[in-house]
Enzyme design. Structure first.
Site, PDB file in Angstrom:
ATOM      1  N   HIS A  78       0.826  -1.209   0.000  1.00 41.32           N
ATOM      2  CA  HIS A  78       0.000   0.000   0.000  1.00 41.32           C
ATOM      3  C   HIS A  78       0.857   1.254   0.000  1.00 41.32           C
ATOM      4  CE1 HIS A  78       0.669   1.601   4.107  1.00 41.32           C
ATOM      5  NE2 HIS A  78       0.976   0.344   4.386  1.00 41.32           N
ATOM      6  N   CYS A  79       0.274   2.344  -0.506  1.00 41.76           N
ATOM      7  CA  CYS A  79       0.834   3.677  -0.330  1.00 41.76           C
ATOM      8  C   CYS A  79      -0.165   4.442   0.531  1.00 41.76           C
ATOM      9  CB  CYS A  79       1.110   4.340  -1.674  1.00 41.76           C
ATOM     10  SG  CYS A  79      -0.298   4.417  -2.804  1.00 41.76           S
ATOM     11  N   LEU A  80      -0.197   5.754   0.432  1.00 39.02           N
ATOM     12  CA  LEU A  80      -1.125   6.504   1.282  1.00 39.02           C
ATOM     13  C   LEU A  80      -2.564   6.371   0.811  1.00 39.02           C
ATOM     14  CD1 LEU A  80       0.946   9.743   2.001  1.00 39.02           C
ATOM     15  CD2 LEU A  80       0.544   7.797   3.532  1.00 39.02           C
TER      16      LEU A  80
END
Length: 201
Positions: A111-113
């Site tokens: 995941h990223c933000l």
């Protein structure tokens, strides 16, 4: 009888068996993520998940026996702007890919933000490793982002690197491809743990 819904993270998707992507997990997503029986969470974010930065997520990972891996990335640029900087470099991508194709780390959530630009750039490079066509790569990219600009395209199309192959690499990475095709990738070199150029399956 009370019922708690299973709520996946924003932009959640299964990429391959045991490999998932999405946005930063929130408490409402924990019940859903628990069902995936994750072994690893890879965070492509500015800050790592620690008791100080996110006590709830850190504690969830501890309770479920999930290894947290942080690969530092800049904040995603705004998707509505015409010009948007690429917030990662090829070194970040290589680190992420070497983990993502290692079966010993799966099931894995990456995941990223917001589950958008950063994750999409890494996944696009993963697809390039697997010899996907540019049309297929960018079609998938647009499924998870508001737009794709020249910087994004140039970053993916120009991706060149030496990638270390794990001892237990994912079976899907080169499914159906011969060793000659893989060994002659136009922009990528694959190296085994003994640092010899990849030459077979």
């Amino acid at each position: 009888m009370s019922f708690e819904p299973l709520v996946p993270p924003l932009r959640f998707s299964a990429l391959q068996p045991g490999l998932f992507r999405g946005s930063y997990p929130r408490a409402i997503n924990f019940r859903f993520l628990k069902r995936l029986q994750l072994k690893t969470i890879v965070s492509l974010t500015p800050d790592p998940i620690t008791p100080e930065t996110d006590e709830a997520l850190y504690q969830f990972a501890q309770e479920e026996g999930i290894t947290l891996i942080h690969i530092e990335c800049s904040k995603e640029g705004g998707g509505k702007r015409k010009k948007r900087d690429v917030p990662i470099d090829y070194g970040v991508v290589v680190k992420a890919l070497e983990i993502m194709i290692d079966v010993d780390h799966t099931p894995m959530y990456v995941h990223c933000l917001n589950g958008g630009q950063v994750s999409s750039l890494v996944i696009a490079c993963l697809r390039k490793v697997s010899f996907w066509s540019s049309v297929s790569i960018f079609t998938e990219f647009l499924t998870f982002t508001n737009s794709i600009n020249l910087q994004d395209r140039t970053f993916v199309e120009g991706f060149h690197a030496e990638i270390g192959l794990p001892r237990n690499k994912a079976s899907w990475i080169w499914s159906g491809l011969s060793k000659d095709v893989v060994g002659n990738h136009p922009t990528l070199k694959f190296v085994n743990s003994n640092e010899q150029k990849y030459s077979g399956f």
